[in-house]
Structures are given as structure tokens and as C-alpha cells.
Scaffold this active site. Sequence first.
Site, short mmCIF file in Angstrom:
data_model
loop_
_atom_site.label_atom_id
_atom_site.label_comp_id
_atom_site.label_asym_id
_atom_site.label_seq_id
_atom_site.Cartn_x
_atom_site.Cartn_y
_atom_site.Cartn_z
N CYS A 158 9.03 4.01 -13.02
CA CYS A 158 8.57 2.92 -14.11
C CYS A 158 9.52 2.87 -15.29
O CYS A 158 9.21 1.97 -16.08
CB CYS A 158 7.15 3.52 -14.49
SG CYS A 158 6.00 3.26 -13.22
N1 COA Z 1 -13.94 4.72 -7.72
C1 COA Z 1 -15.28 5.56 -8.17
N2 COA Z 1 -15.00 6.53 -8.68
C2 COA Z 1 -13.83 7.09 -8.48
C3 COA Z 1 -12.84 6.36 -8.25
C4 COA Z 1 -13.02 5.01 -7.79
N3 COA Z 1 -11.74 4.25 -7.38
N4 COA Z 1 -11.62 7.36 -8.24
C5 COA Z 1 -12.08 8.43 -8.71
N5 COA Z 1 -13.37 8.51 -8.82
C6 COA Z 1 -14.11 9.34 -9.46
C7 COA Z 1 -13.71 10.93 -9.00
O1 COA Z 1 -14.37 11.37 -7.82
C8 COA Z 1 -14.30 11.75 -10.28
O2 COA Z 1 -15.49 11.97 -9.94
P1 COA Z 1 -16.27 13.49 -10.39
O3 COA Z 1 -16.11 13.48 -12.03
O4 COA Z 1 -17.56 13.21 -9.89
O5 COA Z 1 -15.51 14.38 -9.96
C9 COA Z 1 -14.07 10.90 -11.52
O6 COA Z 1 -14.21 9.60 -10.85
C10 COA Z 1 -13.00 10.84 -12.34
O7 COA Z 1 -11.73 10.95 -11.56
P2 COA Z 1 -10.38 11.19 -12.21
O8 COA Z 1 -9.43 10.98 -11.14
O9 COA Z 1 -10.39 12.45 -12.94
O10 COA Z 1 -10.26 9.90 -13.24
P3 COA Z 1 -9.54 9.72 -14.42
O11 COA Z 1 -10.57 9.39 -15.53
O12 COA Z 1 -8.26 10.62 -14.71
O13 COA Z 1 -8.75 8.25 -14.12
C11 COA Z 1 -6.57 7.25 -13.30
C12 COA Z 1 -7.88 8.32 -13.05
C13 COA Z 1 -5.66 7.28 -12.42
C14 COA Z 1 -6.95 6.06 -13.98
C15 COA Z 1 -6.22 7.99 -14.70
O14 COA Z 1 -5.82 9.41 -14.68
C16 COA Z 1 -4.58 7.53 -15.16
O15 COA Z 1 -4.24 6.34 -15.15
N6 COA Z 1 -3.63 8.42 -15.06
C17 COA Z 1 -2.37 8.04 -15.64
C18 COA Z 1 -1.48 7.56 -14.62
C19 COA Z 1 -0.44 7.05 -14.91
O16 COA Z 1 -0.07 6.49 -15.71
N7 COA Z 1 0.59 6.89 -13.85
C20 COA Z 1 1.84 6.46 -13.72
C21 COA Z 1 2.13 5.67 -12.63
S1 COA Z 1 3.67 5.27 -12.55
#
Ligand code: COA
Length: 379
Positions: A158
Site C-alpha cells: 500500500c
Molecule cells: N459481517 C458481519 N460481521 C462481521 C464481518 C462481516 N463481514 N466480519 C467480521 N464480523 C464480526 C466479527 O465476527 C466480530 O464479531 P464478534 O465481536 O461477535 O466476535 C466483529 O464483527 C468484529 O470483528 P473485527 O474483525 O474485530 O472487526 P474490526 O472492527 O476490527 O474491523 C476491519 C475489521 C478489517 C475493518 C478493521 O480491523 C480494519 O480495517 N483494520 C485495518 C486494516 C488495514 O488497514 N489493513 C491494511 C490493508 S492494506
Amino acid sequence: MKEVVISGTGLYTPPNAISNDQLVDSFNTWVQLENQRRVIEAAESNSEPVLLQESSSAFIEKASGIRSRYVVDTDGILDPLNMCPRLSERPDDKPSIQCEMALQAAKGALSQAKLEPEQLDGVIVACSNFQRPYPAIAVEVQHYLGAGGFAYDMNVACSSATFGIQAACDAIRSGSARRILMVNPEICSGHLNFRDRDSHFIFGDACTAVIIEAGKLAAARVNNKNSFRVLGSKLWTGFSNNIRNNFGFMNRTEPDGEGKPDKLFVQNGRKVFKDVCPKVAEHITEHLSSLDLSTSDLKRLWLHQANLNMNLLVARKVLGHEPSLAEAPVILDEYANTSSAGSIIAFHKHSMDFNTGDKGVICSFGAGYSVGSVVVEKT
Ligand code: COA
């Protein structure tokens, strides 16, 4: 030190978009089909089925700020029996798809800079995933564009664009080139696992292009009105496995691993969020102070566009207050994460209102880990 400017930017946006609802519908249909299969399989072996959970648009928007994404092919992605873009292989004597995207973005950047392709001394293609190892996509772009000099590919995930801008600035300052086209053709949908609930919504496709050239050359063109002086660039990397993709030519040496999920994008999103936000804020602050600038000197932060909550946190830490959309523009709601193209899309779409002397920071971050910042001032 020789002055270097960004004298033009360009953007290619694929014509097809997918909304969260469309993506979630396709994902959930696949989950239902897969769960039916698992129930039958478990009944046959007299065991409990491990069932998959459905995705939701409300979660996606709340957790990431993403509402839609542009992609090079919608049908293949939305087909629950396929869930991957469908793109035919092209004969070697036709431009590759990444080259085609790069040409479109490059033409926009050249036109903004009021330059012809033959006035370029080099092409850098900087992005997360290359559709082949060689010949370099950059050499193909150089050929079809009709650019002079040299060309090469580079990949810092990225952060590729800011690392590419620094490479171009260094080449210009050292005298090995006068003008460089740096271009970011990102087909993120090609390496996204559309069957992974945690990340199936994250990425989109796009291509950005930036012309970097010696300040004197840009200033000599009376019709060039859109230059930004590069006051400095700062790069950082630190190894992490929290964003990883194990796809590569070594895969065939262990055929059992081929096609496994780790051969596509995998991340520990929560960990990335926690590790990267403070690092990025510290990086920008240190960079500004090394240039004798403070955050009050900044009109705008053009941040990497992966997650809205991440950007709000970084901008809040840097600016010391809740950022306005003018201070930290958002394009990820429409484009999703377009990897290296994201911060450049933000810059391209939100820099026309700058007056002479206004300053801002382009900042990218991502796998590696890697962070890159470029401080610019409107000429
Ligand atoms: N739909 C519904 N629920 C979902 C889901 C989906 N697609 N994906 C995950 N969940 C649920 C999980 O099961 C979890 O449930 P629980 O609390 O009952 O266990 C809950 O949502 C939270 O999941 P989590 O993975 O902890 O979410 P988050 O708030 O961390 O958000 C991202 C996920 C990926 C959006 C976030 O972590 C992110 O953007 N991180 C940075 C990523 C980044 O910048 N990466 C660089 C890439 S180049």
C-alpha cells in the site's frame, strides 16, 4: 538541493462499481450453499457441521466506512459460484490490463502537466501486485506510451506510491532523470479472497499516475499551473506478518499449498489498526518537525484510504482536534481500499483548491509494515 515538483496527477477509475449490498448478497448466497454442503457432509460422517456466518452491509460500513468499490470485472466477483474477477488472458502482443490502466491514468497526468510522453525520462510502476514477474509492466507502459529513458517496477504494497515518489525525486536530484512518471495500477480484486468474511469487502481497483519533475523545467512551462513543490519525503519499514500474501513462483514447489487462502490477501485487521495508527501519526509529526514545520502549517492530509476510523484516528492524533473532511478528505467510501492508489486519489481529487504556499502531506501505510510521507507546497 535541486527543487522537485509534482506537476500533474491522473486517475483511471474502472467503469463498474459494486455496492456493499450487492457484495453481501453474493457472499451470503455462497455461505448458504456452502453451509448446505457442510450439513450433508457432516450427516454422512455423523459429525457436527462447522457452519459459516453471513456478512452484513451495516457491519462493513460501520467497521470500515466503505460503501462501494470499483472493480475491473463485476460479474465474476458477484457470481456466488465463482467469487473472483473473470478476465481473459491476452496475447503477448496486446497491452496487458495493468498497462492499459496505467496508460489511461498517465494520459491524465501528462495532460495536467502539459507534457508529451516523449518528454519523460523514466517510468516507475509502483503497486502491490504485478500480473507477471517480467518483462516489467513499467517497460511495457514506457513502450505503449512512447516515453524515453528507463523503466522499472517496484512493490512496497500500500505504500508503493510514496516510495515511488521518493525514488523519482532522488533520480531527479541526482541528475539521472529530469522527469518521471510514477504510476499505480492496482487490481486489488485479483488478490482479494471474496470468500473471507473478515476481508471480502476491503478492496477496490483503480490506477493513479503522478508526474515528478525538476522544478525549473515545470516553472519554465507558462501553461503549467498545477505544481506542488516536494518539501521532503520520509519512508519507514518494519517487518510484520499481520498483512501477508504468500502467492509466488515458489508455490509450485509445494503443490499441496497451491490455491490455499494464504496465497491471497490475509490480514489481522485489528492488530494492523493498533500497530499502524500510532506509528503513522508519529511518522508524520516527526517528518514535519524535521522540515521545521508544525501541524498548524498544514492545510490537508491526503491519507492512505483503508479504513475511515483509522484515518480519523491518525488525523486526530496529528492535528490535535477532530479532522474536518477538508483537512482529511475521504475517498474510501466510494473506492474502498485501492492500496497504493488511495492517497493519490485523495490528492488528485482534493488539491485543486490549494493556493500558492498552502501545504499538505500525502501519507501511505500498509503491509511490510511500511509508511511513507511526502510533504508538498503549492507553487
Ligand atoms: N459481517 C458481519 N460481521 C462481521 C464481518 C462481516 N463481514 N466480519 C467480521 N464480523 C464480526 C466479527 O465476527 C466480530 O464479531 P464478534 O465481536 O461477535 O466476535 C466483529 O464483527 C468484529 O470483528 P473485527 O474483525 O474485530 O472487526 P474490526 O472492527 O476490527 O474491523 C476491519 C475489521 C478489517 C475493518 C478493521 O480491523 C480494519 O480495517 N483494520 C485495518 C486494516 C488495514 O488497514 N489493513 C491494511 C490493508 S492494506
